[in-house]
Write a protein that holds these residues in place. Structure first.
Motif, PDB file in Angstrom:
ATOM      1  N   LYS A 188      69.265 -11.486 -16.953  1.00 26.52           N
ATOM      2  CA  LYS A 188      69.352 -12.166 -18.253  1.00 26.52           C
ATOM      3  C   LYS A 188      69.057 -11.192 -19.387  1.00 26.52           C
ATOM      4  O   LYS A 188      69.652 -11.279 -20.464  1.00 26.52           O
ATOM      5  CB  LYS A 188      68.387 -13.351 -18.315  1.00 26.52           C
ATOM      6  N   HIS A 189      68.124 -10.266 -19.140  1.00 35.16           N
ATOM      7  CA  HIS A 189      67.827  -9.257 -20.169  1.00 35.16           C
ATOM      8  C   HIS A 189      69.076  -8.434 -20.481  1.00 35.16           C
ATOM      9  O   HIS A 189      69.422  -8.226 -21.643  1.00 35.16           O
ATOM     10  CB  HIS A 189      66.681  -8.338 -19.720  1.00 35.16           C
ATOM     11  N   MET A 190      69.760  -7.976 -19.444  1.00 31.05           N
ATOM     12  CA  MET A 190      70.950  -7.155 -19.675  1.00 31.05           C
ATOM     13  C   MET A 190      72.051  -7.963 -20.357  1.00 31.05           C
ATOM     14  O   MET A 190      72.774  -7.440 -21.208  1.00 31.05           O
ATOM     15  CB  MET A 190      71.420  -6.512 -18.374  1.00 31.05           C
ATOM     16  N   LEU A 191      72.162  -9.244 -20.022  1.00 25.41           N
ATOM     17  CA  LEU A 191      73.131 -10.116 -20.692  1.00 25.41           C
ATOM     18  C   LEU A 191      72.764 -10.328 -22.163  1.00 25.41           C
ATOM     19  O   LEU A 191      73.640 -10.390 -23.031  1.00 25.41           O
ATOM     20  CB  LEU A 191      73.241 -11.458 -19.974  1.00 25.41           C
ATOM     21  N   ALA A 192      71.458 -10.442 -22.441  1.00 27.45           N
ATOM     22  CA  ALA A 192      71.005 -10.602 -23.828  1.00 27.45           C
ATOM     23  C   ALA A 192      71.306  -9.349 -24.643  1.00 27.45           C
ATOM     24  O   ALA A 192      71.790  -9.433 -25.780  1.00 27.45           O
ATOM     25  CB  ALA A 192      69.504 -10.915 -23.858  1.00 27.45           C
ATOM     26  N   VAL A 193      71.036  -8.190 -24.048  1.00 28.96           N
ATOM     27  CA  VAL A 193      71.345  -6.931 -24.739  1.00 28.96           C
ATOM     28  C   VAL A 193      72.849  -6.838 -24.962  1.00 28.96           C
ATOM     29  O   VAL A 193      73.306  -6.439 -26.039  1.00 28.96           O
ATOM     30  CB  VAL A 193      70.799  -5.712 -23.953  1.00 28.96           C
ATOM     31  N   GLU A 194      73.625  -7.249 -23.962  1.00 32.46           N
ATOM     32  CA  GLU A 194      75.077  -7.241 -24.130  1.00 32.46           C
ATOM     33  C   GLU A 194      75.508  -8.124 -25.297  1.00 32.46           C
ATOM     34  O   GLU A 194      76.364  -7.737 -26.103  1.00 32.46           O
ATOM     35  CB  GLU A 194      75.770  -7.718 -22.852  1.00 32.46           C
ATOM     36  N   ALA A 195      74.925  -9.315 -25.405  1.00 35.05           N
ATOM     37  CA  ALA A 195      75.287 -10.230 -26.497  1.00 35.05           C
ATOM     38  C   ALA A 195      75.090  -9.548 -27.852  1.00 35.05           C
ATOM     39  O   ALA A 195      75.963  -9.606 -28.734  1.00 35.05           O
ATOM     40  CB  ALA A 195      74.455 -11.504 -26.415  1.00 35.05           C
ATOM     41  N   ALA A 196      73.951  -8.879 -28.010  1.00 40.15           N
ATOM     42  CA  ALA A 196      73.638  -8.217 -29.276  1.00 40.15           C
ATOM     43  C   ALA A 196      74.520  -6.997 -29.520  1.00 40.15           C
ATOM     44  O   ALA A 196      75.059  -6.805 -30.621  1.00 40.15           O
ATOM     45  CB  ALA A 196      72.166  -7.812 -29.295  1.00 40.15           C
ATOM     46  N   VAL A 197      74.701  -6.186 -28.497  1.00 48.31           N
ATOM     47  CA  VAL A 197      75.488  -4.961 -28.625  1.00 48.31           C
ATOM     48  C   VAL A 197      76.957  -5.283 -28.911  1.00 48.31           C
ATOM     49  O   VAL A 197      77.593  -4.646 -29.761  1.00 48.31           O
ATOM     50  CB  VAL A 197      75.321  -4.077 -27.363  1.00 48.31           C
ATOM     51  N   VAL A 198      77.486  -6.285 -28.236  1.00 48.46           N
ATOM     52  CA  VAL A 198      78.879  -6.690 -28.473  1.00 48.46           C
ATOM     53  C   VAL A 198      79.054  -7.226 -29.898  1.00 48.46           C
ATOM     54  O   VAL A 198      80.067  -6.954 -30.549  1.00 48.46           O
ATOM     55  CB  VAL A 198      79.337  -7.712 -27.412  1.00 48.46           C
ATOM     56  N   ALA A 199      78.067  -7.972 -30.374  1.00 47.94           N
ATOM     57  CA  ALA A 199      78.143  -8.470 -31.753  1.00 47.94           C
ATOM     58  C   ALA A 199      78.205  -7.306 -32.740  1.00 47.94           C
ATOM     59  O   ALA A 199      78.974  -7.343 -33.719  1.00 47.94           O
ATOM     60  CB  ALA A 199      76.950  -9.376 -32.056  1.00 47.94           C
ATOM     61  N   TYR A 200      77.423  -6.253 -32.471  1.00 47.10           N
ATOM     62  CA  TYR A 200      77.488  -5.063 -33.329  1.00 47.10           C
ATOM     63  C   TYR A 200      78.831  -4.344 -33.166  1.00 47.10           C
ATOM     64  O   TYR A 200      79.385  -3.840 -34.145  1.00 47.10           O
ATOM     65  CB  TYR A 200      76.326  -4.109 -33.033  1.00 47.10           C
ATOM     66  N   ALA A 201      79.355  -4.282 -31.965  1.00 47.09           N
ATOM     67  CA  ALA A 201      80.666  -3.642 -31.750  1.00 47.09           C
ATOM     68  C   ALA A 201      81.725  -4.347 -32.593  1.00 47.09           C
ATOM     69  O   ALA A 201      82.563  -3.694 -33.240  1.00 47.09           O
ATOM     70  CB  ALA A 201      81.050  -3.687 -30.274  1.00 47.09           C
ATOM     71  N   GLU A 202      81.674  -5.671 -32.596  1.00 49.05           N
ATOM     72  CA  GLU A 202      82.635  -6.441 -33.399  1.00 49.05           C
ATOM     73  C   GLU A 202      82.419  -6.190 -34.884  1.00 49.05           C
ATOM     74  O   GLU A 202      83.373  -6.015 -35.644  1.00 49.05           O
ATOM     75  CB  GLU A 202      82.508  -7.930 -33.067  1.00 49.05           C
ATOM     76  N   LYS A 203      81.167  -6.139 -35.308  1.00 43.67           N
ATOM     77  CA  LYS A 203      80.845  -5.898 -36.726  1.00 43.67           C
ATOM     78  C   LYS A 203      81.361  -4.540 -37.189  1.00 43.67           C
ATOM     79  O   LYS A 203      81.891  -4.407 -38.290  1.00 43.67           O
ATOM     80  CB  LYS A 203      79.329  -5.983 -36.928  1.00 43.67           C
ATOM     81  N   TYR A 204      81.192  -3.538 -36.335  1.00 51.43           N
ATOM     82  CA  TYR A 204      81.558  -2.163 -36.712  1.00 51.43           C
ATOM     83  C   TYR A 204      82.985  -1.788 -36.318  1.00 51.43           C
ATOM     84  O   TYR A 204      83.409  -0.654 -36.549  1.00 51.43           O
ATOM     85  CB  TYR A 204      80.578  -1.166 -36.086  1.00 51.43           C
ATOM     86  N   GLY A 205      83.704  -2.722 -35.681  1.00 53.32           N
ATOM     87  CA  GLY A 205      85.080  -2.424 -35.274  1.00 53.32           C
ATOM     88  C   GLY A 205      85.166  -1.414 -34.142  1.00 53.32           C
ATOM     89  O   GLY A 205      86.086  -0.603 -34.079  1.00 53.32           O
ATOM     90  N   GLU A 206      84.214  -1.469 -33.229  1.00 53.13           N
ATOM     91  CA  GLU A 206      84.157  -0.521 -32.110  1.00 53.13           C
ATOM     92  C   GLU A 206      84.754  -1.147 -30.841  1.00 53.13           C
ATOM     93  O   GLU A 206      85.113  -2.319 -30.826  1.00 53.13           O
ATOM     94  CB  GLU A 206      82.707  -0.088 -31.860  1.00 53.13           C
ATOM     95  N   ASP A 207      84.808  -0.364 -29.775  1.00 49.45           N
ATOM     96  CA  ASP A 207      85.379  -0.786 -28.497  1.00 49.45           C
ATOM     97  C   ASP A 207      84.435  -1.779 -27.810  1.00 49.45           C
ATOM     98  O   ASP A 207      83.439  -1.386 -27.197  1.00 49.45           O
ATOM     99  CB  ASP A 207      85.607   0.451 -27.621  1.00 49.45           C
ATOM    100  N   VAL A 208      84.760  -3.062 -27.916  1.00 50.33           N
ATOM    101  CA  VAL A 208      83.896  -4.119 -27.392  1.00 50.33           C
ATOM    102  C   VAL A 208      83.669  -3.961 -25.890  1.00 50.33           C
ATOM    103  O   VAL A 208      82.543  -4.114 -25.401  1.00 50.33           O
ATOM    104  CB  VAL A 208      84.488  -5.513 -27.724  1.00 50.33           C
ATOM    105  N   ASN A 209      84.716  -3.641 -25.150  1.00 46.81           N
ATOM    106  CA  ASN A 209      84.570  -3.504 -23.694  1.00 46.81           C
ATOM    107  C   ASN A 209      83.601  -2.380 -23.330  1.00 46.81           C
ATOM    108  O   ASN A 209      82.697  -2.570 -22.511  1.00 46.81           O
ATOM    109  CB  ASN A 209      85.927  -3.265 -23.027  1.00 46.81           C
ATOM    110  N   ALA A 210      83.772  -1.211 -23.916  1.00 49.72           N
ATOM    111  CA  ALA A 210      82.902  -0.074 -23.607  1.00 49.72           C
ATOM    112  C   ALA A 210      81.449  -0.378 -23.970  1.00 49.72           C
ATOM    113  O   ALA A 210      80.517  -0.035 -23.230  1.00 49.72           O
ATOM    114  CB  ALA A 210      83.374   1.182 -24.335  1.00 49.72           C
TER     115      ALA A 210
END
Length: 195
Positions: free
Chosen positions: A23-45
């Protein structure tokens, strides 16, 4: 070779039995992906890096083992599977003791979100309703200041992460909280754990 989020999730689950660590890794993923979307970065990577940043922790938890501990062992495994350098560097950089500098935006975001998601999760789990929807920034700020609360969360890393990312700490906290709220059910923070 492109590694998908599904590949990373499968590998993470294969190496990690602990539901709380998953769950911790999924939570970090949720936050990191949100930043990827905000910054226009590669969401998958970015999702892959977040999902795998602690995947070896259960098997190799001791940083005192140097390159025979977390996250070195995991990064070697990922390297052998052809994961890209920026993902590996970000994973190494999320642990200060590796000495690997956080140079990429991904590395800075991963570090900035890691400890903060732990604080947010802990703040939800002490709520009677165990529902992240009702957690407010004001409450989270109090929890951050209370050193007796969630002692395992490194407050210096939370502050340093926002600083390295060049964002206001409160804005960062709200952003990560919002990202986790959007995936509350997947993270088990939707009140379903309330007794």
């Amino acid at each position: 070779m492109t590694h998908t989020r599904e590949d990373a999730l499968s590998l993470m689950e294969e190496w990690t039995a602990s539901q709380s660590l998953r769950k911790h890794m999924l939570a970090v993923e949720a936050a990191v992906v949100a930043y990827a979307e905000k910054y226009g970065e590669d969401v998958n990577a970015w999702a892959v890096a977040a999902l795998l940043h602690d995947f070896d922790y259960e098997r190799y938890p001791n940083p005192d083992r140097g390159r025979e501990g977390h996250p070195w062992v995991g990064v070697r495994e990922l390297e052998s599977r052809g994961y890209p350098g920026p993902v590996l560097d970000a994973i190494l950089g999320h642990a200060d003791y590796t000495g690997v500098a956080r140079e990429s935006l991904l590395a800075k975001v991963l570090f900035a979100c890691d400890e903060l998601t732990g604080l947010i999760t802990a703040a939800v789990l002490v709520r009677p309703d165990k529902d992240i929807a009702g957690l407010k920034l004001s409450s989270l700020k109090k929890k951050l200041k209370d050193k007796a609360f969630a002692r395992g969360v490194n407050r210096d890393d939370v502050r340093q992460g926002a600083e390295e990312l060049g964002v206001d700490l409160e804005e960062h906290m709200q952003f990560v909280l919002n990202a986790m709220q959007a995936r509350a059910r997947e993270l088990g923070l939707d009140g379903s754990l309330a007794s």
